[in-house]
Structure formats: C-alpha cells, structure tokens
Design an enzyme around this catalytic site. Structure first.
Site, PDB file in Angstrom:
ATOM      1  N   LYS A  59      -1.192   7.449   3.541  1.00 29.16           N
ATOM      2  CA  LYS A  59      -0.981   6.508   4.652  1.00 29.16           C
ATOM      3  C   LYS A  59      -0.635   7.298   5.932  1.00 29.16           C
ATOM      4  CE  LYS A  59       0.087   3.015   1.284  1.00 29.16           C
ATOM      5  NZ  LYS A  59       0.703   1.736   0.961  1.00 29.16           N
ATOM      6  N   GLU A  96      -5.469  -3.614  -5.966  1.00 22.92           N
ATOM      7  CA  GLU A  96      -4.113  -3.435  -5.473  1.00 22.92           C
ATOM      8  C   GLU A  96      -3.524  -4.786  -5.086  1.00 22.92           C
ATOM      9  OE1 GLU A  96      -3.563   0.844  -3.906  1.00 22.92           O
ATOM     10  OE2 GLU A  96      -4.367  -0.334  -2.270  1.00 22.92           O
ATOM     11  N   HIS A 106      -8.457  -1.146   2.553  1.00 23.89           N
ATOM     12  CA  HIS A 106      -7.071  -1.188   2.080  1.00 23.89           C
ATOM     13  C   HIS A 106      -6.400  -2.452   2.628  1.00 23.89           C
ATOM     14  CE1 HIS A 106      -2.844  -0.276   1.567  1.00 23.89           C
ATOM     15  NE2 HIS A 106      -3.218   0.560   0.621  1.00 23.89           N
ATOM     16  N   SER A 121       2.784   0.477  -6.314  1.00 24.57           N
ATOM     17  CA  SER A 121       4.012   0.992  -6.942  1.00 24.57           C
ATOM     18  C   SER A 121       3.762   1.653  -8.295  1.00 24.57           C
ATOM     19  CB  SER A 121       5.069  -0.118  -7.060  1.00 24.57           C
ATOM     20  OG  SER A 121       5.380  -0.627  -5.764  1.00 24.57           O
ATOM     21  N   GLY A 163       4.064  -0.787  -2.199  1.00 20.16           N
ATOM     22  CA  GLY A 163       5.242  -0.303  -1.484  1.00 20.16           C
ATOM     23  C   GLY A 163       6.491  -1.131  -1.725  1.00 20.16           C
ATOM     24  N   GLU A 222      -3.638  -2.966   3.894  1.00 16.44           N
ATOM     25  CA  GLU A 222      -2.969  -2.802   5.193  1.00 16.44           C
ATOM     26  C   GLU A 222      -3.977  -2.897   6.327  1.00 16.44           C
ATOM     27  OE1 GLU A 222      -0.930   0.818   4.146  1.00 16.44           O
ATOM     28  OE2 GLU A 222       0.304  -0.347   2.758  1.00 16.44           O
ATOM     29  N   ASN A 269      -2.870   8.221  -1.585  1.00 21.22           N
ATOM     30  CA  ASN A 269      -3.062   7.641  -0.257  1.00 21.22           C
ATOM     31  C   ASN A 269      -1.790   7.926   0.539  1.00 21.22           C
ATOM     32  OD1 ASN A 269      -3.415   6.071   2.001  1.00 21.22           O
ATOM     33  ND2 ASN A 269      -3.321   4.106   0.926  1.00 21.22           N
ATOM     34  N   GLY A 323       3.339   5.763  -2.128  1.00 19.91           N
ATOM     35  CA  GLY A 323       4.621   6.462  -2.016  1.00 19.91           C
ATOM     36  C   GLY A 323       4.755   7.685  -2.910  1.00 19.91           C
TER      37      GLY A 323
HETATM   38  P1  PGA Z   1       2.286   2.306  -3.197  1.00 21.73           P
HETATM   39  O1  PGA Z   1       0.928   2.151  -2.338  1.00 21.73           O
HETATM   40  O2  PGA Z   1       1.943   3.210  -4.361  1.00 21.73           O
HETATM   41  O3  PGA Z   1       3.260   2.928  -2.255  1.00 21.73           O
HETATM   42  O4  PGA Z   1       2.672   0.951  -3.644  1.00 21.73           O
HETATM   43  C1  PGA Z   1      -0.316   2.030  -2.956  1.00 21.73           C
HETATM   44  C2  PGA Z   1      -1.384   1.837  -1.909  1.00 21.73           C
HETATM   45  O5  PGA Z   1      -1.141   1.144  -0.926  1.00 21.73           O
HETATM   46  O6  PGA Z   1      -2.499   2.380  -2.039  1.00 21.73           O
END
Ligand code: PGA
Length: 249
Positions: free
Chosen positions: A11, A167, A95, A212, A173, A97, A9, A234
C-alpha cells in the site's frame, strides 16, 4: 496443481531505506521457500529500489495499480509499459481501496485488467463485498458482478493469466479475518463461475484470500481446497511475518 502465490501489498508505505531492508530480508528467506511463489508490490516510486535487491532472487515484483492508456499525455499516471520496463510481473487491479476511495468502477477494473494482460503481465484482480453487503446476503451477487465485468471484457481464457484475490472489505486491515469456511465458500463460488464456462481456466486460475492474513491464520486459510495463497497487506511490511506466511503456504 496450482502453485500457491503469496503477494505482499505494501500500500502507501515505505521509504527507500525501508524497501531495501525489507527486500533484503524477504530475499534471504525466500531461498528456503520451495512450495510457494512470492511477490511484492511496493508503491510505484519504490519499485526500482526493490527491483535492485530482488533481482536474481525468486521474489517477483508487482505494482499496486496502473493506467489503462498507452504512454502519452496522462499527467501523474503510470503505464503498463513503464511497469514492465521496471521489471514487474504482476499488477494488482481493482483493490477495494481503489474502488471505494478513488471511485474505480467494475468497467474500469476490467479495462485495467485488459491493459495488464495485453502488456504480457499477470493481473491480480481483487473482488470482495463490504460488511453491509455480506450482512444483507449479497456476497455472491457482488463477487459475481465484479467477476463478470472482467469476464465480459477479457473472455474466459484470460483467467489462465489472471490471479483473483478475494478480499472481503470488512476483513482488510481490521484484524477481523474471514473464517476458513467463509473464505472457502466464496472461493469455491468464484471457481464454479469460471468452470461453468471453461474448466481448464477454472483449474488454472489461482484465487488468493486477502484480509488480515497473518502468520497464525495463514495455514488454515491456505489449506482450504480453493484458496491458493494470499494477498497480504499489513503483515507484508515485516519480513519475518511475510516469510512465515510464505512458509505456511
Ligand atoms: P491486510 O490487507 O492484510 O492489511 O488486511 C490486505 C489487502 O488489502 O490486500
């Protein structure tokens, strides 16, 4: 047997040059990954640049969001038919976010899932609790509510064509990964919810962990019985890290 899926992803990151380079790196490494399916979800505007490079490779294409409507007067939005036409196989919906920053409700996430499935693509439906919810012991209630909204609109059979991404919001993140035991417990809970209605759908449905996930923690997470891969933020922006996670699967 569920084939693990590792989905990146991106983002709101990237440029055409970055997409070209990252996709080239992933596509080259993907040939030696035989045990996992690999997908990347660039921002909408970079989907064509990514598609041009991963075409005819094992890497599949996905999007990060979609509108529920068919083509028409919805300024600024992107439809399922546009995503399919662009070569997308997967669409991430719900998601955290989008839920937290853009006010997406459980009901909207369920409708987006329906739109994706109707268009013949696979929805990656995200669920997960905030830190406050975990600390108050509400994790299962939250995840069950998010799952049930999708179930009520789409039916249990739909989970044959849905990927769930668990998640925990507090792990996204933040560099703070859920322990394999914490993640496995929620994954098993989600699968039990499904199997109480239809064991076949429960056994078919891949449940990814996200939050993460990195090369150094991927294998212990993915080796858990009910963890069928990862949704990677990330670490999906660096070909070597992303491929290391794919190899761990
Ligand atoms: P992250 O994001 O691996 O940066 O923690 C995962 C996600 O939001 O899908």
């Amino acid at each position: 047997m569920r084939t693990p899926l590792i989905a990146g992803n991106w983002k709101m990151n990237g440029s055409r040059a970055m997409a070209a380079e990252l996709c080239k790196g992933i596509a080259e490494g993907a040939n030696s990954i035989t045990n996992a399916e690999i997908a990347i979800c660039p921002p909408f505007i970079l989907i064509p640049a990514a598609a041009a490079i991963i075409d005819n490779t094992p890497v599949k294409l996905g999007a990060q969001d979609v509108d529920t409507h068919g083509d028409g007067a919805y300024t600024g939005q992107i439809s399922t038919s546009m995503l399919r036409d662009a070569g997308c196989h997967y669409v991430i919906v719900g998601h955290s976010e989008r839920r937290a920053l853009y006010g997406e409700s459980d009901a909207l996430v369920a409708e987006k899932t329906k739109a994706v499935l109707t268009a013949g693509m696979t929805a990656i439906v995200c669920v997960g609790e905030t830190l406050e919810e975990r600390e108050s012991g509400a994790t299962e209630d939250v995840v069950a509510r998010q799952y049930k909204a999708v179930l009520d609109v789409n039916g249990i059979e739909s989970f044959n064509n849905i990927v769930i991404a668990y998640e925990p919001v507090w792990a996204i993140g933040t560099g703070k990964t859920a322990t394999p035991e914490q993640a496995q417990a929620v994954h098993a809970f989600i699968r039990a919810q499904m199997s109480s209605q239809n064991n076949k759908a429960a056994q078919n449905c891949r449940i990814l962990y996200g939050g993460s996930m990195k090369p150094d923690n991927a294998s212990t997470l993915i080796s858990q019985q009910d963890i069928d891969g990862g949704l990677i933020g990330g670490a999906s922006l660096t070909a070597s890290d992303f491929l290391a996670i794919c190899a761990a699967a």
